[in-house]
Design a protein around this motif. Sequence first.
Motif, short mmCIF file in Angstrom:
data_model
loop_
_atom_site.label_atom_id
_atom_site.label_comp_id
_atom_site.label_asym_id
_atom_site.label_seq_id
_atom_site.Cartn_x
_atom_site.Cartn_y
_atom_site.Cartn_z
N THR A 35 23.51 23.89 -4.44
CA THR A 35 23.00 25.25 -4.62
C THR A 35 23.27 25.75 -6.04
OG1 THR A 35 25.06 26.08 -3.62
CG2 THR A 35 23.13 25.89 -2.20
N ALA A 36 24.35 25.28 -6.66
CA ALA A 36 24.58 25.63 -8.07
C ALA A 36 23.45 25.08 -8.93
CB ALA A 36 25.92 25.08 -8.53
N MET A 37 23.06 23.83 -8.67
CA MET A 37 21.97 23.24 -9.44
C MET A 37 20.66 23.99 -9.20
SD MET A 37 20.36 19.37 -9.45
CE MET A 37 21.87 18.55 -9.93
N GLN A 38 20.40 24.35 -7.96
CA GLN A 38 19.19 25.10 -7.66
C GLN A 38 19.15 26.43 -8.40
OE1 GLN A 38 18.67 25.46 -3.43
NE2 GLN A 38 18.84 23.28 -3.09
N SER A 39 20.29 27.10 -8.48
CA SER A 39 20.33 28.38 -9.17
C SER A 39 20.08 28.23 -10.67
CB SER A 39 21.68 29.06 -8.94
OG SER A 39 22.73 28.43 -9.65
N LEU A 40 20.38 27.06 -11.22
CA LEU A 40 20.19 26.81 -12.65
C LEU A 40 18.77 26.37 -12.99
CD1 LEU A 40 23.46 24.79 -13.27
CD2 LEU A 40 22.99 27.06 -14.18
N MET A 97 24.39 14.35 -10.07
CA MET A 97 24.87 15.36 -11.01
C MET A 97 25.02 14.78 -12.42
SD MET A 97 25.29 18.36 -9.73
CE MET A 97 25.20 19.15 -8.12
N LEU A 98 25.52 13.55 -12.52
CA LEU A 98 25.69 12.94 -13.84
C LEU A 98 24.36 12.64 -14.50
CD1 LEU A 98 28.67 10.49 -13.20
CD2 LEU A 98 28.71 12.66 -14.45
N VAL A 99 23.40 12.12 -13.72
CA VAL A 99 22.08 11.83 -14.29
C VAL A 99 21.42 13.12 -14.78
CG1 VAL A 99 19.74 11.06 -13.74
CG2 VAL A 99 21.70 9.71 -13.00
N VAL A 173 30.01 30.22 -9.10
CA VAL A 173 30.82 29.57 -10.14
C VAL A 173 29.98 28.88 -11.21
CG1 VAL A 173 32.70 29.23 -8.49
CG2 VAL A 173 31.06 27.37 -8.88
N ALA A 174 28.69 28.65 -10.94
CA ALA A 174 27.86 27.94 -11.92
C ALA A 174 27.89 28.60 -13.30
CB ALA A 174 26.43 27.82 -11.40
#
Length: 434
Positions: A35-40, A97-99, A173-174
């Motif tokens: 969800t952090a990635m989605q928000s970004l 996440m790393l990619v 926290v993102a």
Amino acid sequence: MKSTAETKRAGAGSLSRERFFLLFAVMLVAASGNTAMQSLMPSIGRELEIPDFWVAVAFSLSAVIWVMTAPHWARRADERGRRALMRLGLYGFILSMLVCGGVLGMGLSGALPPLIVFTIFTLGRAIYGGWGSASPPAVQAYVAARTEGEERTNALAAIASSFGLGTIIGPAVAPLFIFQPLGLSGPLIVFAGIGALVLAALALRLPDDTPSHPARGQIVEYPSTGGYGGGASPKPQEQVPATLRWRDRRIFTWHMIGVVGGHGHAALLGTIGFLVIDRMAAPLDEAQQRIAMVLIAGAVATLLAQWWLIPQLKLSPRLLVIWGSVLSAAGSAATGLAPSIYGITLGFALASLGFGLFRPGFTSGASLSVEPHEQNEVAGMVTSVNGVAFILAPALGVALYGLWMPLPFVLTGALMLGLASWTMLSFRPSAPAA
């Protein structure tokens, strides 16, 4: 001295506090990181100058792959080696996440052109959808095989809450992890590190499978920003012959209600980040903080509906669908038409409150419409229904957004209001669902 078999049985039937929190962490890191990635993603797309539509496609692709692969991992959870599946899921999460973080950092520095960056980024998202979905059913099967009765119900319900908690923690926290020189790629690298710590703890502290009886993990819905997918069922799935059909008259209408409302919800989630950026007309780092605030408000409203309002109101599934649709309609329209970030936040929270009532309404309605021995099958169908909406709705919502910013929000409001009217005037489910 105890025999080896006795020792295994003694360990199999217990779930210590340490093991429970470790399993909880596996679920939590997967939900909060995603969800952090989605928000970004809206900010990432704008920073790379990628058209909004293709950002939405990347958003949808991971969810589609999750829906396709989750049943496979749920079946594999019937077998021994559930810890191995948890590790596989964490490997997928960390690699994704790393990619994504690595290629994004290269793109932001100008080392790679945006098209190459976004192509690799999308493949990284697909890794999470394909392998990240292995952990949740394995965690649930591990818990179910080591608990009995009320302890099992409470443990699985608590494990399920980790996904709801992750929808709050991830976007919250993102923005804290956006720092130089990593920039927007910072949160992805940090979450990969957190995932690695959980993986190490899993390998060191969680024993191999020695279950006292077989148990199958529930197929878990894709973790989404501003919403709560429901997580695990209190009752683990068992292997039973498939007898329930999709067009069964007892559940078909409930599934159609879920499909319609799910598309409205997915379109809302797919466009809200872009709306915040464009309404604010501020630098992306500042806009990202506002996106996080809006998504947290939505997640809190959803959890308020599901954890407090529903037990207090004790409404029937049909009334939950009606009132949830009305509130989500009002909130969606208000979100799209709001001129300020405060109006957007309040509107999105109201819409999320409505969807927080709506989704348990159609889920419980379908469940109450069938016999006890059919519960596992209908639970799998409901999970599929919830996933179907993420195939096209986010991309369609962003396409409409390109025509007129409030359009997807207004149309979502009209769709949910129409669904509420039809359910109130025309739908009369048979007892005990009504």
